[in-house]
Design a protein around this motif. Structure first.
Motif, PDB file in Angstrom:
ATOM      1  N   ARG A 134       0.827  -1.205   0.000  1.00  0.00           N
ATOM      2  CA  ARG A 134       0.000   0.000   0.000  1.00  0.00           C
ATOM      3  C   ARG A 134       0.863   1.256   0.000  1.00  0.00           C
ATOM      4  O   ARG A 134       1.894   1.324   0.682  1.00  0.00           O
ATOM      5  CB  ARG A 134      -0.926   0.020   1.209  1.00  0.00           C
ATOM      6  N   VAL A 135       0.428   2.242  -0.765  1.00  0.00           N
ATOM      7  CA  VAL A 135       1.091   3.543  -0.832  1.00  0.00           C
ATOM      8  C   VAL A 135       0.228   4.553  -0.083  1.00  0.00           C
ATOM      9  O   VAL A 135      -0.926   4.773  -0.444  1.00  0.00           O
ATOM     10  CB  VAL A 135       1.312   3.993  -2.286  1.00  0.00           C
ATOM     11  N   CYS A 171      -9.495  10.232 -10.247  1.00  0.00           N
ATOM     12  CA  CYS A 171      -8.849   9.855 -11.511  1.00  0.00           C
ATOM     13  C   CYS A 171      -9.418   8.538 -12.025  1.00  0.00           C
ATOM     14  O   CYS A 171     -10.034   7.763 -11.279  1.00  0.00           O
ATOM     15  CB  CYS A 171      -7.334   9.761 -11.334  1.00  0.00           C
ATOM     16  N   ALA A 172      -9.197   8.288 -13.329  1.00  0.00           N
ATOM     17  CA  ALA A 172      -9.653   7.048 -13.947  1.00  0.00           C
ATOM     18  C   ALA A 172      -8.699   5.900 -13.676  1.00  0.00           C
ATOM     19  O   ALA A 172      -9.112   4.752 -13.497  1.00  0.00           O
ATOM     20  CB  ALA A 172      -9.818   7.247 -15.460  1.00  0.00           C
ATOM     21  N   ASN A 173      -7.407   6.201 -13.640  1.00  0.00           N
ATOM     22  CA  ASN A 173      -6.404   5.160 -13.412  1.00  0.00           C
ATOM     23  C   ASN A 173      -5.103   5.831 -12.973  1.00  0.00           C
ATOM     24  O   ASN A 173      -4.917   7.032 -13.167  1.00  0.00           O
ATOM     25  CB  ASN A 173      -6.176   4.320 -14.676  1.00  0.00           C
ATOM     26  N   ALA A 174      -4.202   5.041 -12.390  1.00  0.00           N
ATOM     27  CA  ALA A 174      -2.897   5.543 -11.957  1.00  0.00           C
ATOM     28  C   ALA A 174      -1.874   4.437 -12.119  1.00  0.00           C
ATOM     29  O   ALA A 174      -2.176   3.258 -11.936  1.00  0.00           O
ATOM     30  CB  ALA A 174      -2.948   6.021 -10.505  1.00  0.00           C
ATOM     31  N   LYS A 175      -0.647   4.839 -12.466  1.00  0.00           N
ATOM     32  CA  LYS A 175       0.442   3.895 -12.664  1.00  0.00           C
ATOM     33  C   LYS A 175       1.687   4.419 -11.972  1.00  0.00           C
ATOM     34  O   LYS A 175       2.067   5.576 -12.145  1.00  0.00           O
ATOM     35  CB  LYS A 175       0.717   3.699 -14.162  1.00  0.00           C
ATOM     36  N   VAL A 176       2.333   3.556 -11.197  1.00  0.00           N
ATOM     37  CA  VAL A 176       3.537   3.949 -10.464  1.00  0.00           C
ATOM     38  C   VAL A 176       4.698   4.119 -11.438  1.00  0.00           C
ATOM     39  O   VAL A 176       4.956   3.263 -12.287  1.00  0.00           O
ATOM     40  CB  VAL A 176       3.882   2.904  -9.393  1.00  0.00           C
ATOM     41  N   ARG A 177       5.374   5.254 -11.297  1.00  0.00           N
ATOM     42  CA  ARG A 177       6.499   5.571 -12.181  1.00  0.00           C
ATOM     43  C   ARG A 177       7.815   5.051 -11.612  1.00  0.00           C
ATOM     44  O   ARG A 177       8.607   4.426 -12.315  1.00  0.00           O
ATOM     45  CB  ARG A 177       6.580   7.078 -12.378  1.00  0.00           C
ATOM     46  N   CYS A 178       8.102   5.333 -10.348  1.00  0.00           N
ATOM     47  CA  CYS A 178       9.366   4.912  -9.743  1.00  0.00           C
ATOM     48  C   CYS A 178       9.221   4.907  -8.233  1.00  0.00           C
ATOM     49  O   CYS A 178       8.250   5.446  -7.672  1.00  0.00           O
ATOM     50  CB  CYS A 178      10.521   5.828 -10.165  1.00  0.00           C
ATOM     51  N   LYS A 180      -1.577  -1.059  -9.025  1.00  0.00           N
ATOM     52  CA  LYS A 180      -3.024  -1.141  -9.235  1.00  0.00           C
ATOM     53  C   LYS A 180      -3.727  -0.184  -8.297  1.00  0.00           C
ATOM     54  O   LYS A 180      -3.184   0.226  -7.260  1.00  0.00           O
ATOM     55  CB  LYS A 180      -3.518  -2.566  -9.024  1.00  0.00           C
ATOM     56  N   VAL A 181      -4.952   0.157  -8.651  1.00  0.00           N
ATOM     57  CA  VAL A 181      -5.802   1.017  -7.833  1.00  0.00           C
ATOM     58  C   VAL A 181      -7.030   0.218  -7.426  1.00  0.00           C
ATOM     59  O   VAL A 181      -7.665  -0.439  -8.263  1.00  0.00           O
ATOM     60  CB  VAL A 181      -6.220   2.288  -8.602  1.00  0.00           C
ATOM     61  N   ARG A 182      -7.373   0.269  -6.156  1.00  0.00           N
ATOM     62  CA  ARG A 182      -8.537  -0.462  -5.645  1.00  0.00           C
ATOM     63  C   ARG A 182      -9.431   0.497  -4.874  1.00  0.00           C
ATOM     64  O   ARG A 182      -8.951   1.453  -4.258  1.00  0.00           O
ATOM     65  CB  ARG A 182      -8.105  -1.607  -4.724  1.00  0.00           C
ATOM     66  N   ASP A 183     -10.708   0.199  -4.895  1.00  0.00           N
ATOM     67  CA  ASP A 183     -11.637   0.918  -4.037  1.00  0.00           C
ATOM     68  C   ASP A 183     -11.449   0.459  -2.595  1.00  0.00           C
ATOM     69  O   ASP A 183     -11.083  -0.697  -2.338  1.00  0.00           O
ATOM     70  CB  ASP A 183     -13.080   0.681  -4.478  1.00  0.00           C
ATOM     71  N   VAL A 184     -11.740   1.340  -1.657  1.00  0.00           N
ATOM     72  CA  VAL A 184     -11.519   1.005  -0.250  1.00  0.00           C
ATOM     73  C   VAL A 184     -12.393  -0.158   0.179  1.00  0.00           C
ATOM     74  O   VAL A 184     -11.978  -1.010   0.966  1.00  0.00           O
ATOM     75  CB  VAL A 184     -11.791   2.248   0.637  1.00  0.00           C
ATOM     76  N   TYR A 211      -1.712   0.642  -4.848  1.00  0.00           N
ATOM     77  CA  TYR A 211      -0.852  -0.463  -4.424  1.00  0.00           C
ATOM     78  C   TYR A 211       0.252  -0.653  -5.463  1.00  0.00           C
ATOM     79  O   TYR A 211       0.044  -0.466  -6.661  1.00  0.00           O
ATOM     80  CB  TYR A 211      -1.651  -1.760  -4.269  1.00  0.00           C
ATOM     81  N   VAL A 212       1.435  -1.053  -4.978  1.00  0.00           N
ATOM     82  CA  VAL A 212       2.583  -1.219  -5.854  1.00  0.00           C
ATOM     83  C   VAL A 212       3.256  -2.548  -5.543  1.00  0.00           C
ATOM     84  O   VAL A 212       3.246  -3.015  -4.393  1.00  0.00           O
ATOM     85  CB  VAL A 212       3.579  -0.044  -5.685  1.00  0.00           C
ATOM     86  N   THR A 213       3.820  -3.171  -6.562  1.00  0.00           N
ATOM     87  CA  THR A 213       4.615  -4.385  -6.408  1.00  0.00           C
ATOM     88  C   THR A 213       6.067  -4.039  -6.711  1.00  0.00           C
ATOM     89  O   THR A 213       6.379  -3.524  -7.789  1.00  0.00           O
ATOM     90  CB  THR A 213       4.131  -5.497  -7.346  1.00  0.00           C
ATOM     91  N   LEU A 214       6.961  -4.301  -5.744  1.00  0.00           N
ATOM     92  CA  LEU A 214       8.367  -3.914  -5.843  1.00  0.00           C
ATOM     93  C   LEU A 214       9.274  -5.139  -5.810  1.00  0.00           C
ATOM     94  O   LEU A 214       8.945  -6.151  -5.173  1.00  0.00           O
ATOM     95  CB  LEU A 214       8.760  -2.975  -4.698  1.00  0.00           C
ATOM     96  N   GLY A 215      10.392  -5.021  -6.481  1.00  0.00           N
ATOM     97  CA  GLY A 215      11.457  -6.011  -6.390  1.00  0.00           C
ATOM     98  C   GLY A 215      12.626  -5.422  -5.637  1.00  0.00           C
ATOM     99  O   GLY A 215      13.141  -4.367  -5.991  1.00  0.00           O
TER     100      GLY A 215
END
Length: 278
Positions: free
Chosen positions: A41-42, A55-62, A163-167, A200-204
């Motif tokens: 979670r962010v 917003c309609a969608n969001a994507k993690v940049r870095c 990804k973006v999720r509703d609460v 939410y973000v998935t990190l390596g």
């Protein structure tokens, strides 16, 4: 190191001048890890959370590693081993799509915790050190806990997905404790509750964890290390540009005819590379 010892693992005893006792840190145990952190979670800032909710969608940049908190505790059933709790704090930047306008930048905090158990070698000695402190009497004796020191080497994470999720779809979550120093890294308050959407973000994550303990060793001494480079100011150390250019090898391959598909050109020093034009 002398020329006689440079190409061999062992030196000639005749080259040794004396033996010296040194104080250093001995690595008692270490491990490496390759973590795939899924759906982390962010916690967005107030302004970023308002944009995400609309917003309609969001994507993690870095993602950037801000800080790493390390805690070392002895294992109750094995005095020779220690539990290392590591918490990583990341600053995450994302792009939010709002209608047909240019994507807006979102940023917030992500927190990941992990645990490792390593051998730290038991020691019953009490450690006291005399340190000089400004504004206080010299030679103050301070007591240090006799625990090994944990060291964590970590790279900035790789963004693998978001990804973006509703609460209402997220389920119950327990908010993590965020230190004040981490909160100060953001110019707005972080939204911990009351949000409509969550990012939410998935990190390596690549990391190395080791335990170190003070040790006294006897090492062979060839000679004392004396600097050979002279000190100079910025003006005195300035290198002649023509002299520096003369050491650059001639780029003969750049003059050879070749195709342009996927071929890198010559870096002209302006932040981009010149390429062929069909």
């Amino acid at each position: 190191m002398s020329e006689k010892c440079r190409d061999t693992l062992q030196c000639n005893p005749q080259d040794l001048q004396q033996a010296m006792s040194i104080h250093t840190r001995k690595i008692t145990d270490s491990c490496r890890d390759k973590d795939c952190i899924e759906d982390l979670r962010v916690y967005l800032t107030t302004g970023s959370q308002q944009l995400l909710d609309t917003c309609a969608n969001a994507k993690v940049r870095c993602a950037e590693l801000l800080y790493t908190y390390i805690d070392v505790e002895s294992v109750a059933f094995d005095r020779n081993h220690y539990c290392i709790d590591v918490t990583f704090y990341y600053k995450v930047l994302a792009d939010a799509v709002i209608g047909a306008a240019r994507p807006a930048t979102l940023y917030g905090l992500a927190v990941f915790s992990k645990r490792a158990v390593l051998c730290g070698e038991d020691s019953c000695a009490h450690i006291f050190r005399s340190d000089t402190r400004l504004g206080e009497a010299d030679g103050l004796t301070t007591l240090h806990f006799n625990r090994p020191t944990a060291v964590v080497e970590v790279l900035d994470p790789m963004v693998l997905g978001s990804k973006v999720r509703d609460v209402c779809d997220c389920g119950g979550e327990v908010c993590c404790q965020i230190p004040g120093a981490i909160r100060c890294c953001f110019d707005e308050e972080l939204v911990l509750s009351g949000d409509r959407k969550r990012l939410y973000v998935t990190l390596g994550q690549f990391s190395i964890i080791r335990l170190e303990r003070d040790a006294q060793l006897i090492v062979p001494v060839l000679d004392y290390s004396i600097p050979t480079k002279d000190c100079c100011d910025a003006i005195g150390c300035a290198e002649d540009p023509c002299e520096m250019f003369s050491r650059i090898p001639f780029p003969a391959q750049q003059f050879a005819p070749r195709g342009c598909d996927g071929d890198q050109g010559w870096d002209n020093g302006c932040g981009y590379q010149t390429t062929c034009n069909n």
